[in-house]
Design a protein around this motif. Structure first.
Motif, mmCIF file in Angstrom:
data_model
loop_
_atom_site.group_PDB
_atom_site.id
_atom_site.type_symbol
_atom_site.label_atom_id
_atom_site.label_comp_id
_atom_site.label_asym_id
_atom_site.label_seq_id
_atom_site.Cartn_x
_atom_site.Cartn_y
_atom_site.Cartn_z
ATOM 1 N N ARG A 42 0.844 -1.193 0.000
ATOM 2 C CA ARG A 42 0.000 0.000 0.000
ATOM 3 C C ARG A 42 0.881 1.245 0.000
ATOM 4 N N LYS A 43 0.398 2.276 -0.571
ATOM 5 C CA LYS A 43 1.127 3.543 -0.661
ATOM 6 C C LYS A 43 1.365 4.095 0.752
ATOM 7 N N GLY A 44 2.588 4.519 1.009
ATOM 8 C CA GLY A 44 2.915 5.109 2.303
ATOM 9 C C GLY A 44 3.187 4.110 3.413
ATOM 10 N N TRP A 45 3.319 2.828 3.082
ATOM 11 C CA TRP A 45 3.492 1.792 4.102
ATOM 12 C C TRP A 45 4.634 2.089 5.054
ATOM 13 N N GLU A 46 5.783 2.445 4.526
ATOM 14 C CA GLU A 46 6.953 2.665 5.382
ATOM 15 C C GLU A 46 6.707 3.743 6.428
ATOM 16 N N SER A 47 5.934 4.748 6.105
ATOM 17 C CA SER A 47 5.688 5.829 7.056
ATOM 18 C C SER A 47 4.580 5.497 8.057
ATOM 19 N N MET A 48 3.825 4.431 7.798
ATOM 20 C CA MET A 48 2.720 4.096 8.703
ATOM 21 C C MET A 48 2.944 2.822 9.513
ATOM 22 N N LYS A 49 3.980 2.057 9.197
ATOM 23 C CA LYS A 49 4.115 0.728 9.804
ATOM 24 C C LYS A 49 4.278 0.758 11.322
ATOM 25 N N ASP A 50 4.938 1.766 11.876
ATOM 26 C CA ASP A 50 5.073 1.833 13.336
ATOM 27 C C ASP A 50 3.711 2.056 14.007
ATOM 28 N N GLU A 51 2.877 2.899 13.413
ATOM 29 C CA GLU A 51 1.550 3.143 13.970
ATOM 30 C C GLU A 51 0.679 1.897 13.882
ATOM 31 N N VAL A 52 0.830 1.125 12.802
ATOM 32 C CA VAL A 52 0.095 -0.125 12.648
ATOM 33 C C VAL A 52 0.515 -1.108 13.745
ATOM 34 N N MET A 53 1.813 -1.198 13.988
ATOM 35 C CA MET A 53 2.300 -2.096 15.040
ATOM 36 C C MET A 53 1.813 -1.629 16.410
ATOM 37 N N LEU A 54 1.842 -0.344 16.659
ATOM 38 C CA LEU A 54 1.360 0.190 17.934
ATOM 39 C C LEU A 54 -0.108 -0.183 18.144
ATOM 40 N N LYS A 55 -0.914 -0.055 17.105
ATOM 41 C CA LYS A 55 -2.333 -0.408 17.198
ATOM 42 C C LYS A 55 -2.492 -1.894 17.519
ATOM 43 N N ALA A 56 -1.675 -2.738 16.894
ATOM 44 C CA ALA A 56 -1.737 -4.177 17.138
ATOM 45 C C ALA A 56 -1.375 -4.510 18.580
ATOM 46 N N ILE A 57 -0.299 -3.919 19.074
ATOM 47 C CA ILE A 57 0.161 -4.206 20.440
ATOM 48 C C ILE A 57 -0.835 -3.677 21.460
ATOM 49 N N ARG A 58 -1.370 -2.501 21.222
ATOM 50 C CA ARG A 58 -2.401 -1.977 22.127
ATOM 51 C C ARG A 58 -3.578 -2.930 22.203
#
Length: 146
Positions: free
Chosen positions: A73-89
């Motif tokens: 997906r477009k912009g993946w590299e800039s969003m991956k940390d937020e995606v991981m944070l959401k998963a861990i939360r």
């Protein structure tokens, strides 16, 4: 400062691994593991996402997510940390035993010890970014602030 290393879902602090078999529900979708969620978020194609979500094991989801025949997906590299944070939360919020273990670490430094990953882990020698460990510590701090 105490340092806690984790990696394998079958070892001490294994619940911190994204391969740990604790389902998470995020935005109404159930994922077998946080690895399934994370890998599925890399894509926009619903067929690829469904294939990842349906993977029987987290290693299968990881392999699918790392397949570069599928367009990221477009912009993946800039969003991956937020995606991981959401998963861990989600994992910590939805599984009280994971939350208890995370909070029991006090103010220890959490490090994913692996030679296989210099971004999410420490590269095996401390030279990696340890982003997963840092995200876990952030979530722990959020719970301690409540």
């Amino acid at each position: 400062m105490k340092v806690i290393h984790f990696y394998s879902e079958n070892a001490d602090y294994g619940c911190f691994s994204n391969f740990f078999l604790h389902p998470v529900v995020i935005e109404g979708v159930t994922y077998l593991t946080t690895e399934h969620y994370f890998q599925a978020q890399k894509f926009m194609d619903k067929k690829i996402i469904k294939k990842i979500i349906s993977a029987k094991k987290p290693i299968e989801a990881a392999k699918l997510g790392r397949n570069r025949d599928f367009p990221l997906r477009k912009g993946w590299e800039s969003m991956k940390d937020e995606v991981m944070l959401k998963a861990i939360r989600a994992k910590v919020e939805q599984h009280s035993e994971v939350k208890e273990i995370l909070l029991s670490t006090g103010n220890a430094i959490l490090v994913e010890r692996t030679e296989k990953d210099n971004y999410w882990g420490d590269g095996g020698d401390g030279s990696g970014k340890n982003r997963l460990g840092k995200i876990l510590m952030k979530v722990r701090d959020e719970w301690n602030a409540n």
